[in-house]
Design an enzyme around this catalytic site. Sequence first.
Site, short mmCIF file in Angstrom:
data_model
loop_
_atom_site.label_atom_id
_atom_site.label_comp_id
_atom_site.label_asym_id
_atom_site.label_seq_id
_atom_site.Cartn_x
_atom_site.Cartn_y
_atom_site.Cartn_z
N TYR A 13 0.78 -1.24 0.00
CA TYR A 13 0.00 0.00 0.00
C TYR A 13 0.80 1.29 0.00
O TYR A 13 0.25 2.35 -0.28
CB TYR A 13 -0.99 0.01 1.17
CG TYR A 13 -2.18 -0.84 0.86
CD1 TYR A 13 -3.24 -0.34 0.12
CD2 TYR A 13 -2.22 -2.17 1.24
CE1 TYR A 13 -4.32 -1.14 -0.22
CE2 TYR A 13 -3.30 -2.98 0.91
CZ TYR A 13 -4.34 -2.45 0.18
OH TYR A 13 -5.40 -3.25 -0.17
N GLY B 136 2.96 4.09 -1.49
CA GLY B 136 3.21 4.52 -2.85
C GLY B 136 1.92 4.60 -3.64
O GLY B 136 0.83 4.66 -3.09
N GLY C 196 -1.23 3.67 -5.56
CA GLY C 196 -2.15 2.54 -5.61
C GLY C 196 -1.97 1.61 -4.43
O GLY C 196 -1.39 1.96 -3.42
N HIS D 167 -3.80 5.46 5.25
CA HIS D 167 -3.52 6.72 4.56
C HIS D 167 -4.25 6.76 3.22
O HIS D 167 -4.86 7.78 2.87
CB HIS D 167 -2.00 6.85 4.37
CG HIS D 167 -1.55 8.14 3.82
ND1 HIS D 167 -0.98 8.25 2.57
CD2 HIS D 167 -1.56 9.40 4.34
CE1 HIS D 167 -0.65 9.52 2.35
NE2 HIS D 167 -1.00 10.24 3.41
N ASP D 168 -4.21 5.66 2.46
CA ASP D 168 -4.93 5.60 1.19
C ASP D 168 -6.43 5.79 1.41
O ASP D 168 -7.09 6.50 0.65
CB ASP D 168 -4.69 4.26 0.48
CG ASP D 168 -3.31 4.14 -0.13
OD1 ASP D 168 -2.53 5.12 -0.07
OD2 ASP D 168 -3.00 3.05 -0.66
N ASP E 289 -1.85 13.01 6.11
CA ASP E 289 -0.40 12.86 6.15
C ASP E 289 0.12 12.86 7.59
O ASP E 289 1.01 12.09 7.94
CB ASP E 289 0.27 13.96 5.34
CG ASP E 289 0.07 13.83 3.84
OD1 ASP E 289 -0.54 12.83 3.40
OD2 ASP E 289 0.52 14.73 3.11
#
Length: 138
Positions: free
Chosen positions: A43, A45, A47, A63-64, A105
């Site tokens: 996960y 980076g 995509g 985070h995604d 973030d």
Amino acid sequence: MRILWIVAVCLIGAEGHLSQFGDMINKKTGIFGIMSYIYYGCYCGWGGKGKPLDATDRCCFVHDCCYGRVNGCDPKMGTYSYSFQNGDIVCGGDDPCLRAVCECDRVAAICFGENMNTYDKKYMLYSLFDCKEESEQC
């Protein structure tokens, strides 16, 4: 696709929020954030798919998911306001979308710091092709 992402990060340099995120990670972990986490696990980076491989990868999964809830701007572009106060990351600014990105973030940087003991170098530059399990829901 991952090579393109590395090139994009390098071209952005000190501009844009990716460098800000890297600065937050550096403050919370003491390591150079973007390069240490950009292709970590399934996960971190661009995509992501499958199940997170460890607690560090789960930080990226969360985070995604956080980025997926941001409305009104592209979470990977723009510059937000933040500061460090007594060791804490404080998000500021008037733009609610950029503030939400900053919060995503901030939480991820704290998560990385709290889970440094799970960071495993074998998951650096990990191929998404090896992330075969069914993805979790946010």
